[in-house]
Design a protein around this motif. Structure first.
Motif, PDB file in Angstrom:
ATOM      1  N   LEU A 192       1.011  -0.853  -0.361  1.00  0.00           N
ATOM      2  CA  LEU A 192       0.344  -0.103  -0.485  1.00  0.00           C
ATOM      3  C   LEU A 192       0.901   1.198   0.107  1.00  0.00           C
ATOM      4  O   LEU A 192       0.618   2.060  -1.091  1.00  0.00           O
ATOM      5  CB  LEU A 192      -1.230  -0.105   1.730  1.00  0.00           C
ATOM      6  N   SER A 193       1.219   1.116   0.724  1.00  0.00           N
ATOM      7  CA  SER A 193       3.191   2.433   0.976  1.00  0.00           C
ATOM      8  C   SER A 193       2.915   2.827  -0.543  1.00  0.00           C
ATOM      9  O   SER A 193       3.847   3.795  -1.115  1.00  0.00           O
ATOM     10  CB  SER A 193       3.750   2.174   1.820  1.00  0.00           C
ATOM     11  N   LEU A 194       3.895   1.648  -1.315  1.00  0.00           N
ATOM     12  CA  LEU A 194       4.611   1.557  -2.474  1.00  0.00           C
ATOM     13  C   LEU A 194       3.550   2.139  -3.955  1.00  0.00           C
ATOM     14  O   LEU A 194       3.750   2.813  -4.364  1.00  0.00           O
ATOM     15  CB  LEU A 194       5.179   0.174  -2.511  1.00  0.00           C
ATOM     16  N   HIS A 195       2.726   1.655  -3.229  1.00  0.00           N
ATOM     17  CA  HIS A 195       1.078   2.091  -4.359  1.00  0.00           C
ATOM     18  C   HIS A 195       1.531   3.502  -4.321  1.00  0.00           C
ATOM     19  O   HIS A 195       0.627   4.051  -5.148  1.00  0.00           O
ATOM     20  CB  HIS A 195       0.010   1.302  -4.649  1.00  0.00           C
ATOM     21  N   LEU A 205       0.339  -1.800 -11.502  1.00  0.00           N
ATOM     22  CA  LEU A 205       0.895  -3.283 -10.939  1.00  0.00           C
ATOM     23  C   LEU A 205       1.118  -3.416  -9.484  1.00  0.00           C
ATOM     24  O   LEU A 205       0.529  -4.277  -9.092  1.00  0.00           O
ATOM     25  CB  LEU A 205       2.762  -3.466 -11.831  1.00  0.00           C
ATOM     26  N   LEU A 206       1.736  -2.003  -9.000  1.00  0.00           N
ATOM     27  CA  LEU A 206       1.585  -2.147  -7.485  1.00  0.00           C
ATOM     28  C   LEU A 206       0.382  -2.466  -6.971  1.00  0.00           C
ATOM     29  O   LEU A 206       0.161  -3.398  -5.929  1.00  0.00           O
ATOM     30  CB  LEU A 206       1.955  -1.551  -6.892  1.00  0.00           C
ATOM     31  N   GLY A 207      -0.847  -1.889  -7.499  1.00  0.00           N
ATOM     32  CA  GLY A 207      -2.081  -2.162  -6.931  1.00  0.00           C
ATOM     33  C   GLY A 207      -3.092  -2.697  -6.934  1.00  0.00           C
ATOM     34  O   GLY A 207      -3.371  -4.048  -6.865  1.00  0.00           O
ATOM     35  N   PHE A 208      -2.432  -3.739  -8.528  1.00  0.00           N
ATOM     36  CA  PHE A 208      -2.453  -5.521  -8.458  1.00  0.00           C
ATOM     37  C   PHE A 208      -2.752  -6.236  -7.697  1.00  0.00           C
ATOM     38  O   PHE A 208      -3.108  -6.938  -6.922  1.00  0.00           O
ATOM     39  CB  PHE A 208      -2.695  -5.171  -9.626  1.00  0.00           C
ATOM     40  N   LEU A 263      -1.363  -5.287  -4.563  1.00  0.00           N
ATOM     41  CA  LEU A 263      -2.191  -5.127  -3.383  1.00  0.00           C
ATOM     42  C   LEU A 263      -3.479  -5.662  -3.494  1.00  0.00           C
ATOM     43  O   LEU A 263      -3.770  -6.444  -2.153  1.00  0.00           O
ATOM     44  CB  LEU A 263      -2.087  -3.201  -3.445  1.00  0.00           C
ATOM     45  N   ALA A 264      -4.042  -5.733  -4.117  1.00  0.00           N
ATOM     46  CA  ALA A 264      -5.443  -6.266  -4.196  1.00  0.00           C
ATOM     47  C   ALA A 264      -5.801  -7.594  -4.154  1.00  0.00           C
ATOM     48  O   ALA A 264      -6.683  -8.105  -2.959  1.00  0.00           O
ATOM     49  CB  ALA A 264      -6.538  -5.723  -5.503  1.00  0.00           C
ATOM     50  N   GLN A 265      -4.562  -8.598  -4.747  1.00  0.00           N
ATOM     51  CA  GLN A 265      -4.362  -9.932  -4.064  1.00  0.00           C
ATOM     52  C   GLN A 265      -3.750  -9.783  -2.909  1.00  0.00           C
ATOM     53  O   GLN A 265      -4.609 -11.138  -2.242  1.00  0.00           O
ATOM     54  CB  GLN A 265      -3.690 -10.295  -5.222  1.00  0.00           C
ATOM     55  N   VAL A 266      -3.366  -9.265  -2.490  1.00  0.00           N
ATOM     56  CA  VAL A 266      -2.706  -9.768  -1.134  1.00  0.00           C
ATOM     57  C   VAL A 266      -4.582  -9.523  -0.142  1.00  0.00           C
ATOM     58  O   VAL A 266      -4.558  -9.992   0.911  1.00  0.00           O
ATOM     59  CB  VAL A 266      -1.869  -8.734  -0.582  1.00  0.00           C
ATOM     60  N   MET A 267      -5.119  -8.446  -0.271  1.00  0.00           N
ATOM     61  CA  MET A 267      -5.868  -7.707   0.126  1.00  0.00           C
ATOM     62  C   MET A 267      -7.093  -8.947   0.180  1.00  0.00           C
ATOM     63  O   MET A 267      -8.080  -8.725   0.154  1.00  0.00           O
ATOM     64  CB  MET A 267      -6.168  -5.867   0.381  1.00  0.00           C
TER      65      MET A 267
END
Length: 160
Positions: free
Chosen positions: A6-9, A67-70, A72-76
């Protein structure tokens, strides 16, 4: 891991999409000034080339945001939620708008500066710049909606 992603995104969004949004917004006015001629034409032309380069470079860097958002969405575990799907669709539309309308419009303006004032090609180039403010506005509006969706997250289970 989610907090790190989330921080990177968010950081990538601010550092990469922000400059693109600003450069895209500033470009139409600078293009009109540069192509109109006058005493500041050289400075406006230089600024125009710089804004176009910023748009190109930071758009490439901005690929990190979805890419980071995708990831992150997978992790969450929120990939299937409506707000996430809407955000992904709007992000894709914004990317297409940038690729198909904004960047070619900017390139046309930069190319028009290479033509001599008063030539037939110059007039066509100036007329071709009319959609630039609209495409810049649409591009930025799409990103604004995505940001709101990321904050509000309607229907999410993440506590918004």
């Amino acid at each position: 891991m989610a907090k790190f992603l989330l921080s990177l995104h968010v950081l990538a969004s601010v550092l990469f999409i922000g400059p693109v949004a600003v450069a895209v917004s500033m470009f139409p006015r600078r293009a009109a000034a540069a192509l109109a001629g006058g005493p500041e034409q050289a400075a406006d032309a230089g600024m125009l080339r710089l804004l176009h380069r910023i748009t190109q470079v930071y758009a490439m860097l901005g690929l990190a945001v979805p890419l980071l958002g995708f990831g992150l969405a997978q992790v969450m575990d929120v990939l299937g939620q409506s707000w996430m799907i809407a955000s992904m669709v709007l992000t894709a539309i914004a990317a297409l708008a940038l690729l198909l309308f904004v960047l070619p419009g900017q390139q046309a303006a930069v190319d028009a500066l290479a033509l001599e004032a008063g030539t037939e090609g110059h007039g066509k180039a100036v007329r071709g710049l009319k959609p630039l403010p609209m495409t810049a506005g649409v591009f930025n509006l799409l990103w604004a909606v995505v940001v709101v969706l990321m904050i509000v997250r309607p229907g999410s289970t993440t506590g918004a």
